[in-house]
Motif scaffolding. Sequence first.
Motif, PDB file in Angstrom:
ATOM      1  N   GLN A 350       0.843  -1.197   0.000  1.00 24.71           N
ATOM      2  CA  GLN A 350       0.000   0.000   0.000  1.00 24.71           C
ATOM      3  C   GLN A 350       0.887   1.260   0.000  1.00 24.71           C
ATOM      4  N   ALA A 351       0.264   2.403  -0.242  1.00 25.83           N
ATOM      5  CA  ALA A 351       1.007   3.664  -0.207  1.00 25.83           C
ATOM      6  C   ALA A 351       1.519   3.915   1.207  1.00 25.83           C
ATOM      7  N   THR A 352       2.744   4.433   1.322  1.00 27.62           N
ATOM      8  CA  THR A 352       3.342   4.683   2.628  1.00 27.62           C
ATOM      9  C   THR A 352       3.974   6.069   2.676  1.00 27.62           C
ATOM     10  N   ASN A 353       4.216   6.516   3.876  1.00 28.38           N
ATOM     11  CA  ASN A 353       4.903   7.783   4.092  1.00 28.38           C
ATOM     12  C   ASN A 353       5.664   7.666   5.396  1.00 28.38           C
ATOM     13  N   SER A 354       6.618   8.559   5.622  1.00 23.75           N
ATOM     14  CA  SER A 354       7.394   8.504   6.849  1.00 23.75           C
ATOM     15  C   SER A 354       8.136   9.812   7.045  1.00 23.75           C
ATOM     16  N   SER A 355       8.704   9.948   8.227  1.00 25.60           N
ATOM     17  CA  SER A 355       9.660  11.021   8.439  1.00 25.60           C
ATOM     18  C   SER A 355      10.917  10.691   7.628  1.00 25.60           C
ATOM     19  N   TRP A 356      11.861  11.593   7.609  1.00 27.01           N
ATOM     20  CA  TRP A 356      13.070  11.486   6.774  1.00 27.01           C
ATOM     21  C   TRP A 356      13.730  10.113   6.953  1.00 27.01           C
ATOM     22  N   SER A 357      13.974   9.436   5.832  1.00 29.02           N
ATOM     23  CA  SER A 357      14.580   8.101   5.856  1.00 29.02           C
ATOM     24  C   SER A 357      16.096   8.180   5.728  1.00 29.02           C
ATOM     25  N   ASN A 358      16.736   7.099   6.085  1.00 34.81           N
ATOM     26  CA  ASN A 358      18.187   7.017   5.961  1.00 34.81           C
ATOM     27  C   ASN A 358      18.568   6.499   4.584  1.00 34.81           C
ATOM     28  N   ASP A 359      19.145   7.395   3.793  1.00 37.60           N
ATOM     29  CA  ASP A 359      19.664   7.035   2.478  1.00 37.60           C
ATOM     30  C   ASP A 359      18.575   6.344   1.641  1.00 37.60           C
ATOM     31  N   MET A 360      18.853   5.151   1.090  1.00 33.71           N
ATOM     32  CA  MET A 360      17.911   4.467   0.203  1.00 33.71           C
ATOM     33  C   MET A 360      16.864   3.646   0.956  1.00 33.71           C
ATOM     34  N   ASN A 361      16.998   3.532   2.265  1.00 38.46           N
ATOM     35  CA  ASN A 361      16.098   2.672   3.045  1.00 38.46           C
ATOM     36  C   ASN A 361      14.785   3.392   3.323  1.00 38.46           C
ATOM     37  N   ILE A 362      14.063   3.674   2.241  1.00 36.99           N
ATOM     38  CA  ILE A 362      12.854   4.485   2.319  1.00 36.99           C
ATOM     39  C   ILE A 362      11.662   3.658   2.779  1.00 36.99           C
ATOM     40  N   MET A 363      10.529   4.352   2.922  1.00 42.88           N
ATOM     41  CA  MET A 363       9.350   3.770   3.569  1.00 42.88           C
ATOM     42  C   MET A 363       8.800   2.521   2.888  1.00 42.88           C
ATOM     43  N   ASP A 364       8.982   2.361   1.582  1.00 43.31           N
ATOM     44  CA  ASP A 364       8.392   1.222   0.869  1.00 43.31           C
ATOM     45  C   ASP A 364       9.017  -0.118   1.258  1.00 43.31           C
ATOM     46  N   PHE A 365      10.171  -0.073   1.923  1.00 45.79           N
ATOM     47  CA  PHE A 365      10.807  -1.318   2.338  1.00 45.79           C
ATOM     48  C   PHE A 365      10.119  -1.955   3.550  1.00 45.79           C
ATOM     49  N   ALA A 366       9.235  -1.220   4.205  1.00 43.89           N
ATOM     50  CA  ALA A 366       8.596  -1.758   5.416  1.00 43.89           C
ATOM     51  C   ALA A 366       7.245  -2.389   5.150  1.00 43.89           C
ATOM     52  N   ASN A 367       6.817  -2.451   3.883  1.00 44.78           N
ATOM     53  CA  ASN A 367       5.582  -3.191   3.584  1.00 44.78           C
ATOM     54  C   ASN A 367       5.700  -3.904   2.244  1.00 44.78           C
ATOM     55  N   ASP A 368       6.915  -4.451   1.997  1.00 44.44           N
ATOM     56  CA  ASP A 368       7.183  -5.153   0.735  1.00 44.44           C
ATOM     57  C   ASP A 368       7.139  -6.671   0.882  1.00 44.44           C
ATOM     58  N   ASP A 369       6.655  -7.171   2.044  1.00 45.49           N
ATOM     59  CA  ASP A 369       6.530  -8.605   2.316  1.00 45.49           C
ATOM     60  C   ASP A 369       7.887  -9.299   2.374  1.00 45.49           C
ATOM     61  N   SER A 370       8.906  -8.545   2.768  1.00 47.89           N
ATOM     62  CA  SER A 370      10.239  -9.118   2.949  1.00 47.89           C
ATOM     63  C   SER A 370      10.776  -8.679   4.299  1.00 47.89           C
ATOM     64  N   TYR A 371      11.285  -9.647   5.057  1.00 49.82           N
ATOM     65  CA  TYR A 371      11.844  -9.330   6.370  1.00 49.82           C
ATOM     66  C   TYR A 371      13.340  -9.065   6.292  1.00 49.82           C
ATOM     67  N   ARG A 372      13.884  -9.114   5.074  1.00 51.75           N
ATOM     68  CA  ARG A 372      15.308  -8.835   4.869  1.00 51.75           C
ATOM     69  C   ARG A 372      15.564  -7.381   4.506  1.00 51.75           C
ATOM     70  N   THR A 373      14.496  -6.623   4.256  1.00 49.35           N
ATOM     71  CA  THR A 373      14.626  -5.200   3.956  1.00 49.35           C
ATOM     72  C   THR A 373      13.895  -4.406   5.032  1.00 49.35           C
ATOM     73  N   SER A 374      14.299  -3.157   5.228  1.00 51.80           N
ATOM     74  CA  SER A 374      13.677  -2.339   6.274  1.00 51.80           C
ATOM     75  C   SER A 374      13.646  -0.868   5.880  1.00 51.80           C
ATOM     76  N   TRP A 375      12.590  -0.188   6.320  1.00 46.63           N
ATOM     77  CA  TRP A 375      12.639   1.266   6.367  1.00 46.63           C
ATOM     78  C   TRP A 375      13.508   1.635   7.552  1.00 46.63           C
ATOM     79  N   GLU A 376      14.357   2.620   7.351  1.00 46.61           N
ATOM     80  CA  GLU A 376      15.232   3.070   8.430  1.00 46.61           C
ATOM     81  C   GLU A 376      15.141   4.582   8.562  1.00 46.61           C
ATOM     82  N   SER A 377      14.934   5.038   9.761  1.00 47.08           N
ATOM     83  CA  SER A 377      14.859   6.473  10.010  1.00 47.08           C
ATOM     84  C   SER A 377      16.233   7.118   9.874  1.00 47.08           C
ATOM     85  N   ASN A 378      16.254   8.361   9.429  1.00 49.66           N
ATOM     86  CA  ASN A 378      17.498   9.110   9.446  1.00 49.66           C
ATOM     87  C   ASN A 378      17.849   9.427  10.902  1.00 49.66           C
ATOM     88  N   SER A 379      19.101   9.291  11.252  1.00 51.23           N
ATOM     89  CA  SER A 379      19.519   9.479  12.639  1.00 51.23           C
ATOM     90  C   SER A 379      19.302  10.904  13.132  1.00 51.23           C
TER      91      SER A 379
END
Length: 469
Positions: A350-379
């Motif tokens: 589904q469509a996603t949004n988030s606060s600023w992500s770290n580099d390429m680890n953007i919000m779409d990685f947290a609902n792609d049905d893969s546990y090997r990828t992640s959305w990561e927040s910018n520090s």
Amino acid sequence: MKLLSIKKNVLLALILLISAGAMAQNTADAAKKLNALQQQFVDLRFGMFIHYNIPTYANADWPDPEASPKLFNPKKLDANQWAKAAKSANMSYGCLTTKHHSGFCIWDTKSTDYNVMNSPYGKDVVKQFTDAFRANGLKVMLYYSILDTHHKLRPNQITPKHIDMVKQQLTELLTKYGKIEALIIDGWDAPWSRISYDDVPFEDIYTLIKSLQPDCLVMDLNGAKYPSEGLYYTDIKTYEMGAGQRMPKESKLMPTLACLPINTSWFWKTDFPTVPVRKPQEIVNDLIKPLNEASCNFILNVAPNRDGLIDDNAIAALKEVGQLWKNEGPTKALPPLGLPIISSNLAKNQATNSSWSNDMNIMDFANDDSYRTSWESNSAVENPWYEVDFKNEKAINTIVVAEQKANIDTYVLEYWNGVEWKKTFEGKNEDRIKIHRFDRVWASKVRIRIAHAKETPSIAEFQVFNERR
């Protein structure tokens, strides 16, 4: 009139509160009952897998889907021999492959002509198996493949008739052969089968199984795809060790099944009588004992030959296993566990949004049905958040936040009801798999606001469900 309206509102609130309390109690009772069954399964410790089907006659685990039923023609089939071999190894149960990936059914099914009754053998093998194992004091489990290449139940070709066939076949297996302790399901949501839990709806099939036999445990052999701490689409975590699947040593204690063949593959091959089988000492010391210590039930596959008998070398090895090992009774007590996730993930892709992500680890990685990828927040973000946008309102009652490692510990879960953000949870949860069940609400958006994490926050999967309750 105003007083009457207030009384009605109070009464409605009271009814909703009582209803919510009853629902929570029902869920807790169901989880407690399942926990007892999970403990009983783990306490069985050791059993026999029996891969016996039309692949036995093709010298291949994956035979031609159009292989003729005439191939299936054992001359000496003796399920009592299988059961006595299992007893000699001090096994507690047996599990038979009623239908493997090529779709041949070894019971008297009315769902298809591709079955044992149309073979030269012409007898119900499942009945012989269940009768023989029970007569020898062993519990009975069955294996069933969702993937079915003969009937073209495979990716991109699944029809409603396929779903009806699966339901009919499972209904036969769970109503004609007495108590079935567990059903091991294969060929579902695996990388090699590519049949998702939406293509063949898991919740529908799971609910059917439980309606026919409430105490039958459902085990999906694709359990290794999911995090070791979470019960996703199975009552028991499963690991096919021959495919390299192993329990992480640091994982939370879970009821588990692990499997391996005593031979070099699952179905009988022409060289099995002369190729050495797995050593009994290794079966006991490297498999049964350490797995049992980790609350894992071990199932050892023993493949009957084309006559329908277990080869002499396997019979001898099983007898030696029984001399080296005995079931000493209950294993360590499992911790309380919630009910498994069995519904479709509404947040997936589904469509996603988030606060600023770290580099390429953007919000779409947290609902792609893969546990090997992640959305990561910018520090640099002090108050990170992550959101799923359904666009239209959906009924929801469960949110799961899954991390690659336990990190986020304090947070708020909220949903948008069209007017304002409403909380479903606020507080602390240090689990790696954070499961939150609540009364059904309608929401067009769902989000997490992270208050604290040990390291930079990341989410492997943010999942939303509307479970049947």
